[in-house]
Design a protein around this motif. Sequence first.
Motif, PDB file in Angstrom:
ATOM      1  N   ARG A   1      21.222 -17.261   8.138  1.00  0.00           N
ATOM      2  CA  ARG A   1      21.511 -18.331   9.107  1.00  0.00           C
ATOM      3  C   ARG A   1      20.277 -19.125   9.504  1.00  0.00           C
ATOM      4  O   ARG A   1      20.388 -20.084  10.257  1.00  0.00           O
ATOM      5  CB  ARG A   1      22.138 -17.748  10.366  1.00  0.00           C
ATOM      6  CG  ARG A   1      23.413 -17.024  10.150  1.00  0.00           C
ATOM      7  CD  ARG A   1      24.535 -17.994  10.071  1.00  0.00           C
ATOM      8  NE  ARG A   1      25.767 -17.242   9.867  1.00  0.00           N
ATOM      9  CZ  ARG A   1      26.945 -17.760   9.955  1.00  0.00           C
ATOM     10  NH1 ARG A   1      27.073 -19.026  10.232  1.00  0.00           N
ATOM     11  NH2 ARG A   1      28.009 -17.041   9.739  1.00  0.00           N
ATOM     12  N   GLY A   2      19.112 -18.709   9.050  1.00  0.00           N
ATOM     13  CA  GLY A   2      17.885 -19.416   9.391  1.00  0.00           C
ATOM     14  C   GLY A   2      17.340 -19.051  10.758  1.00  0.00           C
ATOM     15  O   GLY A   2      16.514 -19.785  11.302  1.00  0.00           O
ATOM     16  N   LEU A   3      17.777 -17.932  11.320  1.00  0.00           N
ATOM     17  CA  LEU A   3      17.319 -17.529  12.643  1.00  0.00           C
ATOM     18  C   LEU A   3      15.942 -16.890  12.628  1.00  0.00           C
ATOM     19  O   LEU A   3      15.327 -16.717  13.681  1.00  0.00           O
ATOM     20  CB  LEU A   3      18.320 -16.542  13.268  1.00  0.00           C
ATOM     21  CG  LEU A   3      19.732 -17.074  13.462  1.00  0.00           C
ATOM     22  CD1 LEU A   3      20.635 -15.967  13.971  1.00  0.00           C
ATOM     23  CD2 LEU A   3      19.729 -18.253  14.409  1.00  0.00           C
TER      24      LEU A   3
ATOM     25  N   GLY B   1      14.147  -2.632  19.757  1.00  0.00           N
ATOM     26  CA  GLY B   1      14.580  -3.400  20.923  1.00  0.00           C
ATOM     27  C   GLY B   1      13.494  -4.326  21.442  1.00  0.00           C
ATOM     28  O   GLY B   1      13.757  -5.487  21.768  1.00  0.00           O
ATOM     29  N   ILE B   2      12.280  -3.831  21.512  1.00  0.00           N
ATOM     30  CA  ILE B   2      11.165  -4.658  21.991  1.00  0.00           C
ATOM     31  C   ILE B   2      10.904  -5.809  21.033  1.00  0.00           C
ATOM     32  O   ILE B   2      10.724  -6.957  21.457  1.00  0.00           O
ATOM     33  CB  ILE B   2       9.905  -3.790  22.190  1.00  0.00           C
ATOM     34  CG1 ILE B   2      10.127  -2.831  23.356  1.00  0.00           C
ATOM     35  CG2 ILE B   2       8.667  -4.653  22.408  1.00  0.00           C
ATOM     36  CD1 ILE B   2       9.067  -1.755  23.489  1.00  0.00           C
ATOM     37  N   VAL B   3      10.903  -5.521  19.743  1.00  0.00           N
ATOM     38  CA  VAL B   3      10.658  -6.574  18.752  1.00  0.00           C
ATOM     39  C   VAL B   3      11.780  -7.619  18.785  1.00  0.00           C
ATOM     40  O   VAL B   3      11.523  -8.819  18.668  1.00  0.00           O
ATOM     41  CB  VAL B   3      10.478  -5.965  17.344  1.00  0.00           C
ATOM     42  CG1 VAL B   3      10.420  -7.040  16.280  1.00  0.00           C
ATOM     43  CG2 VAL B   3       9.220  -5.119  17.298  1.00  0.00           C
ATOM     44  N   VAL B   4      13.013  -7.178  18.973  1.00  0.00           N
ATOM     45  CA  VAL B   4      14.131  -8.130  19.086  1.00  0.00           C
ATOM     46  C   VAL B   4      13.891  -9.075  20.258  1.00  0.00           C
ATOM     47  O   VAL B   4      14.077 -10.292  20.136  1.00  0.00           O
ATOM     48  CB  VAL B   4      15.479  -7.394  19.247  1.00  0.00           C
ATOM     49  CG1 VAL B   4      16.555  -8.327  19.774  1.00  0.00           C
ATOM     50  CG2 VAL B   4      15.928  -6.806  17.926  1.00  0.00           C
ATOM     51  N   LEU B   5      13.490  -8.534  21.394  1.00  0.00           N
ATOM     52  CA  LEU B   5      13.263  -9.376  22.564  1.00  0.00           C
ATOM     53  C   LEU B   5      12.143 -10.390  22.331  1.00  0.00           C
ATOM     54  O   LEU B   5      12.248 -11.557  22.739  1.00  0.00           O
ATOM     55  CB  LEU B   5      12.963  -8.513  23.786  1.00  0.00           C
ATOM     56  CG  LEU B   5      14.132  -7.648  24.270  1.00  0.00           C
ATOM     57  CD1 LEU B   5      13.677  -6.739  25.408  1.00  0.00           C
ATOM     58  CD2 LEU B   5      15.314  -8.503  24.682  1.00  0.00           C
TER      59      LEU B   5
ATOM     60  N   THR C   1      21.087 -12.548  21.128  1.00  0.00           N
ATOM     61  CA  THR C   1      20.113 -11.501  21.418  1.00  0.00           C
ATOM     62  C   THR C   1      20.821 -10.193  21.744  1.00  0.00           C
ATOM     63  O   THR C   1      20.394  -9.119  21.292  1.00  0.00           O
ATOM     64  CB  THR C   1      19.199 -11.933  22.579  1.00  0.00           C
ATOM     65  OG1 THR C   1      18.578 -13.174  22.240  1.00  0.00           O
ATOM     66  CG2 THR C   1      18.136 -10.889  22.868  1.00  0.00           C
ATOM     67  N   ALA C   2      21.896 -10.284  22.502  1.00  0.00           N
ATOM     68  CA  ALA C   2      22.667  -9.078  22.848  1.00  0.00           C
ATOM     69  C   ALA C   2      23.246  -8.427  21.600  1.00  0.00           C
ATOM     70  O   ALA C   2      23.227  -7.197  21.468  1.00  0.00           O
ATOM     71  CB  ALA C   2      23.777  -9.430  23.834  1.00  0.00           C
TER      72      ALA C   2
ATOM     73  N   ARG D   1      11.990 -17.439  18.854  1.00  0.00           N
ATOM     74  CA  ARG D   1      12.918 -18.243  18.063  1.00  0.00           C
ATOM     75  C   ARG D   1      13.997 -18.908  18.900  1.00  0.00           C
ATOM     76  O   ARG D   1      14.877 -19.568  18.361  1.00  0.00           O
ATOM     77  CB  ARG D   1      13.575 -17.385  16.973  1.00  0.00           C
ATOM     78  CG  ARG D   1      12.602 -16.779  15.994  1.00  0.00           C
ATOM     79  CD  ARG D   1      12.016 -17.840  15.122  1.00  0.00           C
ATOM     80  NE  ARG D   1      10.965 -17.283  14.291  1.00  0.00           N
ATOM     81  CZ  ARG D   1      10.360 -17.958  13.345  1.00  0.00           C
ATOM     82  NH1 ARG D   1      10.692 -19.200  13.109  1.00  0.00           N
ATOM     83  NH2 ARG D   1       9.410 -17.399  12.651  1.00  0.00           N
ATOM     84  N   ARG D   2      13.946 -18.669  20.206  1.00  0.00           N
ATOM     85  CA  ARG D   2      14.888 -19.271  21.156  1.00  0.00           C
ATOM     86  C   ARG D   2      16.340 -18.941  20.829  1.00  0.00           C
ATOM     87  O   ARG D   2      17.205 -19.823  20.776  1.00  0.00           O
ATOM     88  CB  ARG D   2      14.671 -20.779  21.240  1.00  0.00           C
ATOM     89  CG  ARG D   2      13.319 -21.133  21.789  1.00  0.00           C
ATOM     90  CD  ARG D   2      13.216 -22.605  22.088  1.00  0.00           C
ATOM     91  NE  ARG D   2      11.961 -22.859  22.761  1.00  0.00           N
ATOM     92  CZ  ARG D   2      11.011 -23.608  22.261  1.00  0.00           C
ATOM     93  NH1 ARG D   2      11.169 -24.194  21.103  1.00  0.00           N
ATOM     94  NH2 ARG D   2       9.904 -23.798  22.922  1.00  0.00           N
ATOM     95  N   TRP D   3      16.589 -17.657  20.606  1.00  0.00           N
ATOM     96  CA  TRP D   3      17.961 -17.221  20.377  1.00  0.00           C
ATOM     97  C   TRP D   3      18.732 -17.296  21.686  1.00  0.00           C
ATOM     98  O   TRP D   3      18.175 -17.132  22.760  1.00  0.00           O
ATOM     99  CB  TRP D   3      17.995 -15.782  19.877  1.00  0.00           C
ATOM    100  CG  TRP D   3      17.477 -15.574  18.498  1.00  0.00           C
ATOM    101  CD1 TRP D   3      17.065 -16.526  17.607  1.00  0.00           C
ATOM    102  CD2 TRP D   3      17.286 -14.322  17.841  1.00  0.00           C
ATOM    103  NE1 TRP D   3      16.641 -15.940  16.450  1.00  0.00           N
ATOM    104  CE2 TRP D   3      16.771 -14.594  16.562  1.00  0.00           C
ATOM    105  CE3 TRP D   3      17.500 -13.010  18.212  1.00  0.00           C
ATOM    106  CZ2 TRP D   3      16.474 -13.587  15.656  1.00  0.00           C
ATOM    107  CZ3 TRP D   3      17.207 -12.003  17.307  1.00  0.00           C
ATOM    108  CH2 TRP D   3      16.708 -12.293  16.039  1.00  0.00           C
ATOM    109  N   SER D   4      20.030 -17.499  21.569  1.00  0.00           N
ATOM    110  CA  SER D   4      20.879 -17.488  22.756  1.00  0.00           C
ATOM    111  C   SER D   4      21.000 -16.061  23.284  1.00  0.00           C
ATOM    112  O   SER D   4      20.725 -15.088  22.566  1.00  0.00           O
ATOM    113  CB  SER D   4      22.255 -18.047  22.412  1.00  0.00           C
ATOM    114  OG  SER D   4      22.919 -17.171  21.515  1.00  0.00           O
TER     115      SER D   4
END
Length: 112
Positions: free
Chosen positions: A95-97, A55-59, A72-73, A65-68
Amino acid sequence: MREKMVRLFVVAAIAEACSWAGLLAGMAVKYGPPRNEIGVHVFGPVHGALFVAYGIVVLVVARQRRWSLPRTAVALLCAVPPFATVLFERWARRRGLLGEPARAGRPLTPVG
């Protein structure tokens, strides 16, 4: 630094999925014929720690990477079902994210 966080994201996704496998195996032993709780006692805290780490790494990666917010959710919610973190990581890579998407077609520089 960004590439290091992407690598850490991939490792966290795979580790979280592996901890799910260990926890599920521990639950099978706990409720199955052996009736032994050692697997749950070992893999429960490991899975919990990796769940939080993912969860921390995702945030962090989402911010870099400026995910929406919805994306992110979804990445965070993928920690709940077993093995979904790996599926999300593969989807995000395609997707190149997580960096540059793989280019198909002709090369960028002319040959010859």
